[in-house]
Design an enzyme around this catalytic site. Structure first.
Site, mmCIF file in Angstrom:
data_model
loop_
_atom_site.group_PDB
_atom_site.id
_atom_site.type_symbol
_atom_site.label_atom_id
_atom_site.label_comp_id
_atom_site.label_asym_id
_atom_site.label_seq_id
_atom_site.Cartn_x
_atom_site.Cartn_y
_atom_site.Cartn_z
ATOM 1 C CG ASN A 1 -1.643 1.187 1.471
ATOM 2 O OD1 ASN A 1 -1.797 2.002 0.493
ATOM 3 N ND2 ASN A 1 -2.251 1.505 2.608
ATOM 4 C CE LYS B 1 0.267 3.328 4.829
ATOM 5 N NZ LYS B 1 0.226 3.578 6.136
ATOM 6 C CG HIS C 1 -5.886 1.701 5.341
ATOM 7 N ND1 HIS C 1 -5.219 2.708 6.234
ATOM 8 C CD2 HIS C 1 -4.719 0.827 5.102
ATOM 9 C CE1 HIS C 1 -4.020 2.552 6.581
ATOM 10 N NE2 HIS C 1 -3.619 1.424 5.826
ATOM 11 C CD GLU D 1 -2.788 5.560 6.951
ATOM 12 O OE1 GLU D 1 -2.768 5.473 5.674
ATOM 13 O OE2 GLU D 1 -1.486 5.042 7.713
ATOM 14 C CD GLU E 1 -3.371 -2.624 7.274
ATOM 15 O OE1 GLU E 1 -2.319 -2.855 6.703
ATOM 16 O OE2 GLU E 1 -3.939 -1.461 7.124
ATOM 17 N N GLY F 1 2.756 1.719 10.731
ATOM 18 C CA GLY F 1 3.713 3.021 10.671
ATOM 19 C C GLY F 1 4.705 3.375 12.018
ATOM 20 C CB SER G 1 5.422 -2.054 11.733
ATOM 21 O OG SER G 1 4.971 -0.776 12.267
#
Ligand code: PEP
Length: 249
Positions: free
Chosen positions: A10, A12, A95, A97, A165, A171, A210
């Protein structure tokens, strides 16, 4: 039978046209040492067409989101039909985010996933708990509830992939213990079997958060982990290719 694992990158909001060099490099690395998994890159929308044209047979290309409608007055949005038209085979939906930055609810995520399925594409439906939810001992309950509402009724192992996730692992360099991961993926598998019957065993359940070349082998070896969804470590071909070593003898 165990499903074919999927390792998905991904990107992003990263990548310009020059980044196609990374795709080309990855293609060569995979040709030299083919992994026993499917490989997917989800670049920003601006690169989906060019990457689809250049990726060849060994790397699939997907979108990172789509609108629930096919077309219409939705400035700035992209439909699953448009992604398909550009050559995408997969679309990530839900996702964390997107859920955090754009207020996407489970119902919205399900509508997007339905739009993906309606185009004959594969939806990667994401779910994951925040750290305070895990600390409160409610991680499994939270993720199963998200998935119950986000995964559409028409989901099959062929048209839908699940991605677990944990928000606190994205991250951050932190990952769940293998014990916690096994517990979560086992719970997701059981919920899929309860809802979809024996077909529930065929869904791929990816882990994301991660993942890197150093930890992939251990994470991917956990029961019911059928691949990974990778952010930062998917941007450079060498890093992403290192993760694929988890699926090389
Ligand atoms: C992600 O955002 O899907 C993700 C897994 O990111 P990272 O690998 O950078 O934690």
């Amino acid at each position: 039978m165990k499903p074919m694992p999927l390792v998905a990158g991904n990107w992003k909001m990263n990548g310009l046209r020059a980044s196609q060099a990374e795709l080309d490099a990855l293609k060569h690395m995979i040709a030299e040492a083919p992994p026993q998994c499917e490989v997917l890159i989800c670049p920003p929308f601006t690169l989906v067409g060019a990457f689809s044209a250049a990726s060849g047979e060994t790397i699939g290309i997907g979108g990172q989101d789509c609108h629930a409608k096919v077309s219409g007055a939705h400035t700035g949005d992209i439909s699953a039909a448009m992604l398909k038209d550009c050559g995408a085979k997969y679309v990530i939906v839900g996702h964390s985010e997107r859920r955090a930055d754009h207020g996407e609810t489970d119902d919205m995520v399900r509508a997007k996933a339905e739009a993906v399925l309606a185009e004959g594409l594969v939806a990667i439906v994401c779910a994951g708990e925040r750290e305070d939810v895990r600390d409160a001992g409610k991680a499994c309950e939270h993720v199963l509830s998200q998935l119950a509402s986000s995964v559409p009724e028409g989901a099959t192992p062929e048209n839908t992939v699940i991605a677990y996730e944990p928000v606190w692992a994205i991250g951050t360099g932190r990952t769940p213990t293998t014990g916690n991961l096994e517990e979560m993926h086992g719970a997701i598998r059981a919920a899929l079997v309860e809802r979809f019957g024996a077909a529930g065993n065929g869904f791929r359940i990816l882990y994301g958060g991660s993942v890197n070349a150093g930890n992939a082998r251990d994470l991917m070896a956990v029961a019911n982990v059928d691949g990974g969804l990778v952010g930062g470590a998917s941007l450079k071909a060498a890093d992403f290719n290192g993760i694929m070593d988890a699926y090389r003898g």
